[in-house]
Design a protein around this motif. Structure first.
Motif, mmCIF file in Angstrom:
data_model
loop_
_atom_site.group_PDB
_atom_site.id
_atom_site.type_symbol
_atom_site.label_atom_id
_atom_site.label_comp_id
_atom_site.label_asym_id
_atom_site.label_seq_id
_atom_site.Cartn_x
_atom_site.Cartn_y
_atom_site.Cartn_z
ATOM 1 N N GLN A 98 -54.443 -22.354 4.360
ATOM 2 C CA GLN A 98 -53.410 -22.566 5.386
ATOM 3 C C GLN A 98 -53.838 -21.894 6.679
ATOM 4 O OE1 GLN A 98 -50.782 -20.574 2.403
ATOM 5 N NE2 GLN A 98 -49.251 -21.783 3.457
ATOM 6 N N ASP A 121 -56.775 -25.321 -1.817
ATOM 7 C CA ASP A 121 -58.014 -25.618 -1.101
ATOM 8 C C ASP A 121 -57.735 -26.246 0.257
ATOM 9 O OD1 ASP A 121 -59.851 -24.838 -3.247
ATOM 10 O OD2 ASP A 121 -58.982 -26.528 -4.328
ATOM 11 N N GLY A 122 -56.591 -26.912 0.373
ATOM 12 C CA GLY A 122 -56.252 -27.558 1.634
ATOM 13 C C GLY A 122 -54.763 -27.845 1.649
ATOM 14 N N LEU A 123 -54.219 -28.039 2.868
ATOM 15 C CA LEU A 123 -52.779 -28.312 3.002
ATOM 16 C C LEU A 123 -52.596 -29.695 3.608
ATOM 17 C CD1 LEU A 123 -49.873 -27.176 2.776
ATOM 18 C CD2 LEU A 123 -50.136 -26.329 5.105
ATOM 19 N N SER A 124 -51.899 -30.575 2.870
ATOM 20 C CA SER A 124 -51.621 -31.914 3.391
ATOM 21 C C SER A 124 -50.320 -31.847 4.170
ATOM 22 C CB SER A 124 -51.511 -32.905 2.229
ATOM 23 O OG SER A 124 -51.271 -34.202 2.724
ATOM 24 N N GLN A 125 -50.396 -32.162 5.469
ATOM 25 C CA GLN A 125 -49.214 -32.008 6.304
ATOM 26 C C GLN A 125 -49.126 -33.113 7.333
ATOM 27 O OE1 GLN A 125 -51.555 -28.349 8.344
ATOM 28 N NE2 GLN A 125 -49.389 -28.356 8.713
#
Lengths: 125, 369
Positions: A98, A121-125
């Motif tokens: 984040q 591992d990653g933020l989908s936004q």
């Protein structure tokens, strides 16, 4: 056989030392480290777990200034003169995945390495 | 007896030599680990070793009004530079505001001969317009512009203006000649591939990585998370789904070789003088922001462009119609978050989606086929 003993000791020592070095570097990689980048260049790499007294850093370039606050285990942007203030509104981060991004100033703060089971591992936004 | 002493003597001599060598080795190790520390913290680091579990090649690119972070295990500086150049090239082709872009020329002149990338997006725009019954419409641009979302100078257009502008919104009016690569738009029609461009770019990047032998990579293009293969240790990538009411994530979806793309009203919005929140996802039928009871839609599927097309259009559909769309197609999975804070997932995510610890109080419903 006795003749070979010193060499066995030597090889054993080398193997032991190298394993220790590997182990150390692997452990270090899992610490909670915050990296601060501007325009893709690394400005600061801060081991957050080693922070004892909170402090702030002002990061200024020709686009403006961001004030970064650092505490034990966490980091945030507390003040910025960018128009949207998205970086300030994000608040504290303490986990990878984040990153704080100040788009107008091309500034990124991200935390690397963490063993928390809930990390992403990653933020989908 | 004497012989034994001699051996002991040699032995201690060797011990000293070992000690000296160890000291040298430690110094060597110190400098080696220092060097690897530098490479792991630089933005463009490459690891040429065949062990892909080591430090990945990474780079950050500011493009398409967002930040793009690329990570490729086993990649090198040259590959990251190629990826970065590819992003820059796509950005300058597809921008609606850059006077040198193909899209700008097309919108200004009504016709243009386009490059293969723009042609692919035009064809995809038409294809996904058809698939979604026009709920994804790449000709919505004049409406979006009237609301001020292209400049940030937000305003609520009057009803007459919107009625007039809606006459130009119809993806079926785009004509594309595949033989000559000429795109033609009727008077007043303008296109914007902003709703598809990042997904397309992600697909291009992952293909570039795969073509270069990379088997484990992740790109995060301003919140579009696309993965190639699994993580280097073989485990799935853990992708957080943003909590629309905060900055944290409310759940995690575990994926391998999939794209996770979210459309949410919270991404860009303004509050009008009337106190109403107006966001950037528009219903092409009304010209107003789509308010269907959803706060966000996340799509999990194989390609970025399909995920982008669906995240926008399923948001416009609302939960019921979107659930039916999923039942009909079944080539993607989805996470819906409603205005009431409830979470709905399609049945294919039952084993790969988990609410985060702090959000276990939410209602989680599985949508069945």
């Amino acid at each position: 056989m006795r003749r070979h003993l010193p060499w066995i000791v030597l090889i054993a020592c080398i193997v032991l030392l190298c394993s220790a070095a590997l182990l150390l570097s692997a452990t270090a990689a899992h610490g909670s480290v915050a990296n601060i980048y501007q325009d893709g260049q690394l400005l600061y790499s801060i081991d957050l777990s080693a922070v004892e007294t909170p402090y702030t850093i002002d990061i200024t370039d020709d686009t403006g200034t961001n004030t970064v606050s650092v505490e034990t285990g966490r980091i945030c942007i507390t003040d910025a003169d960018c128009p949207d203030q998205i970086c300030v509104h994000q608040g504290w981060i303490d986990q990878p995945g984040q990153p704080i991004v100040c788009l107008p100033h091309h500034l990124i703060i991200e935390i690397v390495g963490d063993t928390s089971s809930d990390s992403i591992d990653g933020l989908s936004q | 007896m004497q012989k034994r002493n001699q051996i002991t003597g040699v032995s201690s001599g060797v011990k000293i030599a070992v000690l000296v060598m160890l000291l040298g080795l430690m110094a060597g190790c110190g400098s080696a680990s220092g060097a690897s520390g530098t490479s792991s913290t630089s933005t463009m680091s490459a690891d040429v070793s065949s062990d892909i579990t080591s430090t990945p090649a990474t780079t950050t690119v500011f493009a398409m009004d967002t930040v793009m972070q690329l990570t490729a295990y086993g990649g090198d500086d040259a590959l990251m530079q190629e990826a970065s150049d590819r992003i820059t090239a796509l950005d300058s082709l597809l921008s609606t505001t850059n006077p040198d872009s193909e899209i700008y020329a097309l919108n200004a002149q009504g016709t243009a001969t386009v490059s293969p990338d723009t042609a692919a997006l035009v064809e995809d725009g038409i294809k996904y317009g058809q698939l979604t019954g026009g709920l994804l419409d790449v000709t919505i641009y004049p409406v979006v512009r009237a609301w001020g979302f292209t400049t940030g100078e937000y305003q609520i257009p009057d009803a007459d203006t919107l009625t007039e502008l809606l006459k130009t919104v119809d993806y079926r009016s785009i004509s594309f000649d595949a033989d000559t690569s000429v795109v033609t738009l009727p008077e007043g029609v303008m296109v914007d591939f902003g709703s598809l461009a990042k997904g397309y770019t992600g697909d291009v990047l992952l293909k570039l990585f795969a073509d270069n032998g990379i088997t484990s990579a992740m790109v995060n293009l301003g919140g579009n998370v696309q993965t190639l293969g699994a993580k280097p240790d073989g485990s799935a990538w853990r992708v957080g789904i943003e909590d629309p009411s905060g900055d944290d994530y409310l759940g995690i979806v575990s994926v391998v070789n999939k794209t996770v793309i979210t459309s949410g009203g919270y991404e860009r919005y303004f509050t009008g003088d009337d106190g109403t929140v107006y966001w950037h996802i528009f219903d092409p039928r009304t010209g107003y922001p789509a308010k269907t009871g959803l706060l966000s839609v996340s799509i999990i599927t194989d390609t970025g462009i399909y995920a982008e097309a669906l995240s926008t259009s399923l948001f416009v559909m609302g939960l019921d119609q979107a659930s039916d769309f999923w039942r009909e197609h079944r080539d993607f999975e989805a996470v819906f978050i409603t205005e009431d804070g409830d979470v709905y997932i399609t049945s294919g995510l039952e084993n790969s989606f988990t609410l985060s610890d702090t959000d276990t109080g939410r209602t989680l419903t599985v949508i069945q086929p």
